[in-house]
Design a protein around this motif. Structure first.
Motif, mmCIF file in Angstrom:
data_model
loop_
_atom_site.group_PDB
_atom_site.id
_atom_site.type_symbol
_atom_site.label_atom_id
_atom_site.label_comp_id
_atom_site.label_asym_id
_atom_site.label_seq_id
_atom_site.Cartn_x
_atom_site.Cartn_y
_atom_site.Cartn_z
ATOM 1 N N ALA A 116 0.851 -1.004 0.476
ATOM 2 C CA ALA A 116 0.164 0.089 0.231
ATOM 3 C C ALA A 116 0.760 1.251 0.448
ATOM 4 O O ALA A 116 0.760 2.578 -0.470
ATOM 5 C CB ALA A 116 -0.933 0.204 1.473
ATOM 6 N N ARG A 117 1.653 1.462 0.684
ATOM 7 C CA ARG A 117 2.664 2.391 1.479
ATOM 8 C C ARG A 117 3.820 3.083 -0.476
ATOM 9 O O ARG A 117 3.566 3.930 -0.343
ATOM 10 C CB ARG A 117 3.547 2.449 2.149
ATOM 11 N N THR A 118 3.855 1.927 -1.184
ATOM 12 C CA THR A 118 4.681 1.847 -2.138
ATOM 13 C C THR A 118 3.789 2.070 -3.709
ATOM 14 O O THR A 118 4.274 2.692 -4.610
ATOM 15 C CB THR A 118 5.290 0.770 -2.847
ATOM 16 N N SER A 119 3.013 2.119 -3.241
ATOM 17 C CA SER A 119 1.289 1.966 -4.432
ATOM 18 C C SER A 119 0.787 3.059 -4.579
ATOM 19 O O SER A 119 0.799 3.718 -5.678
ATOM 20 C CB SER A 119 0.200 1.117 -4.222
ATOM 21 N N GLY A 120 0.143 4.244 -3.913
ATOM 22 C CA GLY A 120 0.085 5.206 -4.059
ATOM 23 C C GLY A 120 -1.643 5.132 -3.264
ATOM 24 O O GLY A 120 -2.332 6.123 -3.217
ATOM 25 N N SER A 121 -1.970 4.052 -3.327
ATOM 26 C CA SER A 121 -3.228 3.641 -3.541
ATOM 27 C C SER A 121 -3.519 3.297 -1.445
ATOM 28 O O SER A 121 -2.935 3.607 -0.911
ATOM 29 C CB SER A 121 -3.620 2.451 -3.514
ATOM 30 N N VAL A 122 -4.872 3.487 -1.300
ATOM 31 C CA VAL A 122 -5.684 3.498 0.077
ATOM 32 C C VAL A 122 -5.635 2.363 0.479
ATOM 33 O O VAL A 122 -5.694 1.156 -0.102
ATOM 34 C CB VAL A 122 -6.448 4.270 0.036
ATOM 35 N N LEU A 123 -5.112 2.117 1.557
ATOM 36 C CA LEU A 123 -5.923 0.371 2.585
ATOM 37 C C LEU A 123 -5.731 1.156 3.576
ATOM 38 O O LEU A 123 -5.982 1.428 5.011
ATOM 39 C CB LEU A 123 -4.555 -0.434 2.501
ATOM 40 N N LEU A 124 -7.085 0.023 4.138
ATOM 41 C CA LEU A 124 -7.418 0.228 5.762
ATOM 42 C C LEU A 124 -8.337 -1.287 6.005
ATOM 43 O O LEU A 124 -8.717 -2.305 5.073
ATOM 44 C CB LEU A 124 -9.157 1.070 5.557
ATOM 45 N N GLU A 125 -7.852 -1.587 7.114
ATOM 46 C CA GLU A 125 -8.355 -3.127 8.270
ATOM 47 C C GLU A 125 -9.710 -2.801 8.376
ATOM 48 O O GLU A 125 -10.217 -1.575 9.239
ATOM 49 C CB GLU A 125 -7.324 -3.286 8.744
ATOM 50 N N ALA A 126 -10.487 -3.256 8.208
ATOM 51 C CA ALA A 126 -11.894 -3.378 8.307
ATOM 52 C C ALA A 126 -12.558 -3.610 10.200
ATOM 53 O O ALA A 126 -13.276 -4.557 9.828
ATOM 54 C CB ALA A 126 -13.148 -4.209 6.973
ATOM 55 N N TYR A 127 -12.364 -3.006 10.511
ATOM 56 C CA TYR A 127 -12.617 -3.105 11.914
ATOM 57 C C TYR A 127 -13.279 -2.152 12.103
ATOM 58 O O TYR A 127 -13.715 -1.053 12.499
ATOM 59 C CB TYR A 127 -11.053 -2.839 13.454
ATOM 60 N N HIS A 329 -8.116 3.328 13.149
ATOM 61 C CA HIS A 329 -7.572 2.234 12.664
ATOM 62 C C HIS A 329 -6.120 2.100 11.547
ATOM 63 O O HIS A 329 -6.860 2.079 10.329
ATOM 64 C CB HIS A 329 -8.603 1.047 12.173
ATOM 65 N N SER A 330 -5.093 3.039 11.493
ATOM 66 C CA SER A 330 -3.467 3.173 11.142
ATOM 67 C C SER A 330 -3.277 1.733 10.612
ATOM 68 O O SER A 330 -3.542 0.594 11.030
ATOM 69 C CB SER A 330 -2.300 3.987 11.772
ATOM 70 N N ASP A 333 -1.664 0.384 13.080
ATOM 71 C CA ASP A 333 -2.149 -0.336 14.127
ATOM 72 C C ASP A 333 -2.068 -1.655 13.801
ATOM 73 O O ASP A 333 -2.452 -2.707 14.897
ATOM 74 C CB ASP A 333 -3.800 0.690 13.955
ATOM 75 N N SER A 334 -2.133 -2.294 12.350
ATOM 76 C CA SER A 334 -3.061 -3.002 11.808
ATOM 77 C C SER A 334 -1.148 -3.937 12.343
ATOM 78 O O SER A 334 -2.127 -5.160 12.154
ATOM 79 C CB SER A 334 -3.181 -3.074 10.331
ATOM 80 N N LEU A 335 -0.788 -3.231 11.429
ATOM 81 C CA LEU A 335 1.483 -4.108 11.991
ATOM 82 C C LEU A 335 1.516 -4.579 13.753
ATOM 83 O O LEU A 335 1.746 -6.255 13.884
ATOM 84 C CB LEU A 335 2.395 -3.140 11.639
#
Length: 680
Positions: A116-127, A329-330, A333-335
């Motif tokens: 995600a961080r190298t793609s420029g797209s947004v990632l969110l874990e669904a809690y 939930h950053s 936080d996921s890591l």
């Protein structure tokens, strides 16, 4: 709820029950609608689309991700496919809302976050509960001191499955309670502890146990957690927590936060239905009740998480940095959560077959490794080796398991790294085994360069070196160590005996180029003089401590440094290739503070006025160049007038990225002299 400026066109991957809940609430989010559904079963995709999104296109996962009309993807498949599909979506330029857990383990989660961080797209874990107004209100109460200083958090999420079959009980599909719903109480405990401490909560202790069923998954689990009390520690700092989960025992879901002045209770912390509310109890005061039923803005949790992703996408379109993810939930936080879940499963005794240290673990993407283009790595030559060495060398002594090692080594290889530093001494061979299995899994034995070491104290003898070499080759699944180093010196052994045994192994084809680690320059010269006088091959490589920070002492007994002026002159005159360890001074340039003396080794080895001045100048230059100070420290090592191949020991992909940032920094002689305090 305020809708985002530009609603998104969504695809759903995995048309199951949780995806139906998401689809039912998405229209209320203002975050867009579903335009495509992907599944491995065409009939399931079509039935889902007809039910929740009439007119939506259907296809395989790959077909949906290739659809240019799709902007965002909701991944709701089984746990073991989350990482692969999320990475595929990110590489296809899609934004991703991925169901929890992001991946079955921390190693694979690192790979997803890095993608995600190298793609420029947004990632969110669904809690989804983390984005609900109830959770925001809870954390606001904690921050405000509504119940005094928070002491303890109690959180549970468990249920009794109707039948002990299916994915929840399948170890090959990462079943069990810890991964399915255990992340809820863990994320809650971390969030409350972080709000109470005023900074991200750092787990310092985990004690856990549970019941492992006949299928090899955890059916009930409990853990006691302790979070960092800060610099001062003691009674005013830490927060403890108890978390429980399971798939064979139905305990009512609940959260309680206990403080010095009262407690906060949530009877419906996860599903957040119509009766949602918070009860605050303080001694001598009436209960305070906060409710968040229908009519409350953002009260639908699945809609709230979709809206959160849409807001991040809009921020990215405005040019804002969204690499951290959502505040609720950053990605950090996921890591952190995935690392806690790993420890919890380990405490219970659950390790999935696909995670074992002998498993054929594939890349997180499921695709072959590909070196970045343009390749950011630099390379150098050691005479006689026959292969170029990457100027950055990956130390392998920080890997808890093969999944973690695989993610980190994959990232290093794709960054152009080819050279790995290991030793029989590291984990008594275990870390060598992880490296060897990874090389086998990736088919890279012939391409990679492995720096092997042996002869560590107390076996620093020709005989000890020999049996450690043979074990190292077996551990690494290799027939030859192309670059071999004696890990320590033993002044009681004449140099000729070490030279002789290394020549014998070289003649037998077990080693190629050889050298030493942690030897004095005088002893190195003595050995090479003996070799020349007796028709033997001498030492070609040295691996001592070297870096921008001058060493006042060394971390371990038997270590040697070459950070003094005389050693630098020796290296320059002889042009001996140096593989410096602790080239970034054990984190001195990232975290050293004259007022913080908790790390006794850091203080003993590097705390001096001169080194803090070097750090100040590195930070000053780093600010000018737009890189971390650690990158400047590494660039200093790379800019020496003798060949250097600094060894780095990152514990995460993020740390690896920070380390390799030094490759893009080219220092001139004046900058090197200023950093080294030679410009006065």
């Amino acid at each position: 709820m305020t809708p985002p400026a530009a609603p998104l066109r969504w695809a759903v991957l995995g048309p199951g029950s949780i995806a139906r809940r998401f689809a039912s609430q998405l229209p209320s989010s203002g975050a867009g609608g579903i335009v495509a559904v992907g599944s491995s079963a065409a009939e399931r995709a079509r039935a889902f689309a007809d039910e929740v999104a009439p007119g939506a296109r259907t296809g395989t996962h790959a077909e949906v991700l290739a659809d240019p009309d799709v902007e965002a993807v909701y991944v709701a498949t089984v746990h073991t496919t989350h990482a692969r599909l999320a990475i595929a979506a990110l590489r296809a330029g899609k934004h991703v809302l991925c169901e929890k857990p992001l991946a079955p383990n921390h190693g694979t989660a690192m790979a997803v976050v890095d993608a995600a961080r190298t793609s420029g797209s947004v990632l969110l874990e669904a809690y989804m509960y983390a984005f609900h107004p109830q959770q925001r209100a809870l954390l606001d109460l904690v921050r405000s001191g509504a119940v005094g200083r928070v002491l303890h958090v109690d959180a549970s999420f468990s249920f009794a499955a109707a039948s002990p079959t299916g994915r929840l009980f399948d170890a090959d599909l990462a079943g069990g309670g810890v991964l399915d719903v255990g992340g809820y109480p863990v994320t809650m405990a971390r969030a409350v502890a972080g709000a109470a401490l005023g900074r991200p909560a750092v787990l310092t202790s985990l004690r856990g146990g549970g019941t492992v069923g006949t299928t090899g998954v955890d059916e009930w689990a409990v853990a006691a957690l302790e979070f960092d009390g800060g610099v001062d520690g003691g009674a005013d700092g830490g927060v403890t927590a108890t978390v429980r989960t399971g798939v064979r025992l139905a305990e009512p879901p609940a959260v309680a936060v206990h403080g010095t002045a009262g407690s906060i209770h949530l009877a419906d912390p996860w599903a957040i239905g119509a009766g949602t509310g918070i009860v605050v109890r303080r001694a001598g005061e009436p209960e305070q009740v906060l409710t968040f039923g229908p009519g409350t803005e953002g009260h639908l949790p699945y809609a709230a998480e979709a809206a959160a992703l849409a807001r991040l996408v809009e921020a990215a379109r405005r040019g804002e940095d969204v690499s951290a993810g959502a505040a609720e939930h950053s990605l950090d936080d996921s890591l952190a959560t995935s690392a806690v879940l790993d420890r919890w499963r380990a405490a219970v005794g659950v390790r999935y077959p696909f995670e074992r240290d002998t498993a054929a673990i594939p890349t997180a993407s499921g695709l072959p490794l590909r070196v970045a283009s343009p390749n950011p790595m630099r390379y150098g030559v050691v005479p006689g080796l026959g292969k170029p060495l990457s100027r950055i060398v990956m130390g392998v002594d920080n890997q808890p398991d093969l999944a973690h090692a695989s993610a980190l080594f994959d990232a290093f290889w794709e960054a152009g790294g080819t050279t790995f530093d290991t030793s029989w001494w590291y984990g008594r061979g275990r870390f060598e085994k992880l490296l060897g299995q990874w090389l086998t899994n990736r088919g890279l034995h012939s391409e990679a360069v492995v720096v092997a070491k042996g002869g560590h104290t107390p076996e620093c003898t020709p005989q000890g070196m020999t049996w450690q070499l043979l074990e190292s080759l077996e551990n690494q699944q290799r027939e030859r160590a192309e670059l071999y180093l004696l890990h320590r010196d033993n002044p009681d052994v004449p140099v000729g005996e070490f030279v002789d045994v290394l020549n014998e192994h070289a003649d037998a084809g077990r080693i190629g180029v050889f050298g030493v680690s942690n030897w004095t320059t005088e002893r190195f010269d003595e050995a090479n003089a003996w070799a020349a006088a007796n028709g033997k091959r001498g030492f070609s490589v040295l691996s001592n401590h070297f870096g921008l920070a001058e060493a006042l002492d060394v971390p371990w007994a038997g270590c040697r440094h070459v950070t003094d002026a005389a050693s630098k002159r020796w290296l320059t005159e002889r042009q001996v290739p140096l593989l410096p360890w602790s080239s970034q001074a054990r984190g001195f340039f990232a975290r050293a503070d004259p007022a913080d003396r908790r790390d006794a080794d850091l203080v003993r080895c590097y705390y001096s006025d001169a080194n803090f001045e070097r750090k100040r100048r590195a930070e000053e230059l780093a600010a000018q160049l737009g890189v971390p100070a650690t990158a400047v420290a590494l660039a200093f090592v790379l800019a020496q007038p003798f060949p250097t191949f600094p060894v780095v020991g990152p514990r995460s992909v993020d740390e690896l990225r920070a380390s390799t940032a030094g490759l893009g920094v080219q220092l001139d002689e004046a900058q090197v002299a200023r950093l080294d305090l030679r410009d006065d």
